[in-house]
Write a protein that holds these residues in place. Structure first.
Motif, short mmCIF file in Angstrom:
data_model
loop_
_atom_site.label_atom_id
_atom_site.label_comp_id
_atom_site.label_asym_id
_atom_site.label_seq_id
_atom_site.Cartn_x
_atom_site.Cartn_y
_atom_site.Cartn_z
N ILE A 154 0.88 -1.16 0.00
CA ILE A 154 0.00 0.00 0.00
C ILE A 154 0.92 1.21 0.00
O ILE A 154 1.52 1.56 1.02
CB ILE A 154 -0.94 0.00 1.23
CG1 ILE A 154 -1.76 -1.28 1.26
CG2 ILE A 154 -1.84 1.22 1.21
CD1 ILE A 154 -2.69 -1.41 2.47
N ALA A 155 1.09 1.82 -1.16
CA ALA A 155 2.13 2.83 -1.31
C ALA A 155 1.83 3.72 -2.51
O ALA A 155 0.84 3.54 -3.21
CB ALA A 155 3.50 2.15 -1.46
N GLY A 156 2.72 4.65 -2.78
CA GLY A 156 2.54 5.57 -3.88
C GLY A 156 3.13 5.03 -5.17
O GLY A 156 3.95 4.12 -5.18
N PHE A 157 2.67 5.62 -6.29
CA PHE A 157 3.17 5.23 -7.61
C PHE A 157 4.26 6.20 -8.05
O PHE A 157 4.06 7.41 -8.10
CB PHE A 157 2.04 5.22 -8.64
CG PHE A 157 2.54 4.97 -10.05
CD1 PHE A 157 3.06 3.74 -10.40
CD2 PHE A 157 2.51 5.98 -11.00
CE1 PHE A 157 3.54 3.51 -11.68
CE2 PHE A 157 2.98 5.76 -12.28
CZ PHE A 157 3.50 4.52 -12.63
N ASP A 158 5.42 5.64 -8.37
CA ASP A 158 6.57 6.40 -8.86
C ASP A 158 6.78 6.05 -10.33
O ASP A 158 7.09 4.90 -10.65
CB ASP A 158 7.80 6.03 -8.02
CG ASP A 158 9.12 6.47 -8.65
OD1 ASP A 158 9.11 7.39 -9.50
OD2 ASP A 158 10.17 5.91 -8.30
N PRO A 159 6.61 7.00 -11.26
CA PRO A 159 6.76 6.69 -12.69
C PRO A 159 8.12 6.12 -13.06
O PRO A 159 8.23 5.38 -14.05
CB PRO A 159 6.52 8.04 -13.38
CG PRO A 159 5.71 8.83 -12.42
CD PRO A 159 6.18 8.40 -11.05
N SER A 160 9.16 6.43 -12.28
CA SER A 160 10.49 5.89 -12.60
C SER A 160 10.67 4.46 -12.13
O SER A 160 11.64 3.80 -12.48
CB SER A 160 11.59 6.77 -11.98
OG SER A 160 11.72 6.52 -10.58
N SER A 161 9.72 3.99 -11.30
CA SER A 161 9.72 2.62 -10.77
C SER A 161 10.91 2.29 -9.88
O SER A 161 11.18 1.13 -9.60
CB SER A 161 9.62 1.59 -11.91
OG SER A 161 8.34 1.66 -12.51
N GLY A 162 11.61 3.32 -9.42
CA GLY A 162 12.69 3.06 -8.48
C GLY A 162 12.18 2.91 -7.06
O GLY A 162 12.79 2.22 -6.25
N ALA A 163 11.08 3.58 -6.76
CA ALA A 163 10.51 3.56 -5.41
C ALA A 163 9.03 3.21 -5.49
O ALA A 163 8.48 2.97 -6.57
CB ALA A 163 10.70 4.93 -4.75
N GLY A 164 8.39 3.16 -4.31
CA GLY A 164 6.95 2.97 -4.26
C GLY A 164 6.46 1.62 -4.72
O GLY A 164 7.16 0.61 -4.64
N LEU A 165 5.22 1.63 -5.22
CA LEU A 165 4.53 0.37 -5.56
C LEU A 165 5.32 -0.53 -6.49
O LEU A 165 5.45 -1.73 -6.25
CB LEU A 165 3.20 0.69 -6.25
CG LEU A 165 2.01 1.10 -5.40
CD1 LEU A 165 0.82 1.39 -6.30
CD2 LEU A 165 1.67 0.02 -4.39
N THR A 166 5.82 0.03 -7.58
CA THR A 166 6.47 -0.83 -8.57
C THR A 166 7.78 -1.42 -8.05
O THR A 166 8.12 -2.57 -8.36
CB THR A 166 6.68 -0.08 -9.89
OG1 THR A 166 7.13 1.25 -9.61
CG2 THR A 166 5.39 0.00 -10.68
N ALA A 167 8.50 -0.65 -7.25
CA ALA A 167 9.71 -1.20 -6.62
C ALA A 167 9.36 -2.33 -5.66
O ALA A 167 10.05 -3.36 -5.60
CB ALA A 167 10.47 -0.10 -5.89
N ASP A 168 8.27 -2.15 -4.92
CA ASP A 168 7.82 -3.19 -3.99
C ASP A 168 7.44 -4.46 -4.74
O ASP A 168 7.81 -5.57 -4.34
CB ASP A 168 6.63 -2.70 -3.17
CG ASP A 168 6.98 -1.57 -2.22
OD1 ASP A 168 8.18 -1.34 -1.99
OD2 ASP A 168 6.05 -0.93 -1.71
#
Length: 251
Positions: free
Chosen positions: A10-24
């Motif tokens: 349960i987190a934020g979306f980071d378009p670079s995908s380094g952090a947040g949902l996609t990194a998780d």
């Protein structure tokens, strides 16, 4: 074939995908968990610059939680950026309604790596104190733990937090002994986790990766200390994967 455990980010979306949902989700997949995701915020950022944060409605977040629990067995959750402590408390209470024994790893992200402030940590601190009693593990870095309680030093803050929950203090921002993490448990034990790999470099979202790696290891059945150790080692692999600010995850 053994089924993979489900873990929610349960987190934020980071378009670079380094952090947040996609990194998780990358982390969960690499560690052989199945990642489910709920977006708390849409951010306008890359690995070096943060422009804006647009918070998602709490009712949408709760509806997404509800439909996931109606379909999947979920015992572990990692939570990242949330608009404020009151909304976070509401989300946690709703999670507990779905599963009273759910284990929550909370990464109290207060500022992005590019210095965007998400919210004031000391505001509504009474609500934050209630939150601590409902989670399994808090994973602040040294900058974040200093901002939680204005009237306490770090040692006093650690003592207070561990009277309510377990604490994994990330050492990436500490001035002395950089990269040395500490696990402080509710039963009064403290463990030092030293860095192992040498060829590591700074990465955007490293804190997100570490907290989600720990959540994944807990979901795989490892006890807290072992989960923290294994989560740290996985994070170091990402940090040493290249020399850019965006790390590679190997499945």
């Amino acid at each position: 074939m053994k089924n993979r455990p489900n873990v929610i980010s349960i987190a934020g979306f980071d378009p670079s995908s380094g952090a947040g949902l996609t990194a998780d989700i990358k982390t969960f997949e690499a560690l052989k968990c199945y990642g489910l995701s709920i977006c708390t915020a849409n951010t306008v950022q890359n690995d070096t610059e943060f422009k804006a944060c647009y918070w998602n409605d709490i009712e949408v977040i709760k509806s997404q939680i509800s439909i996931l629990f109606s379909r999947f067995k979920i015992d572990f959750v990692k939570i990242g950026i949330i608009q404020n402590w009151s909304i976070l408390n509401e989300i946690i209470n709703f999670l507990l309604e779905q599963n009273r024994s759910i284990k929550i790893v909370l990464d109290p992200v207060l500022k992005s790596s590019s210095s965007f402030d998400f919210h004031n940590a000391s505001k509504n601190i009474e609500v934050f104190n209630q939150i601590l009693e409902k989670i399994h593990l808090l994973t602040p870095n040294f900058i974040e733990i200093e901002k939680l309680y204005n009237n306490k030093n770090i040692e006093e803050t650690i003592t207070y937090i561990t009277s309510k929950t377990n604490l994994f203090l990330k050492g990436g921002h500490r001035e002395d002994h950089i990269g040395v993490d500490q696990l402080c448990t509710m039963d009064g034990k403290q463990y030092v986790l030293n860095p192992k790999m040498k060829n590591i470099s700074e990465k955007h979202g490293s804190g997100c990766i570490l907290s989600s790696a720990i959540a994944a290891q807990l979901a795989l059945g490892f006890p807290l200390l072992k989960a923290c150790y294994r989560g740290k080692r996985y994070t170091e692999k990402v940090l040493s994967s290249n020399n850019s600010l965006l790390g590679y995850h190997r499945v």
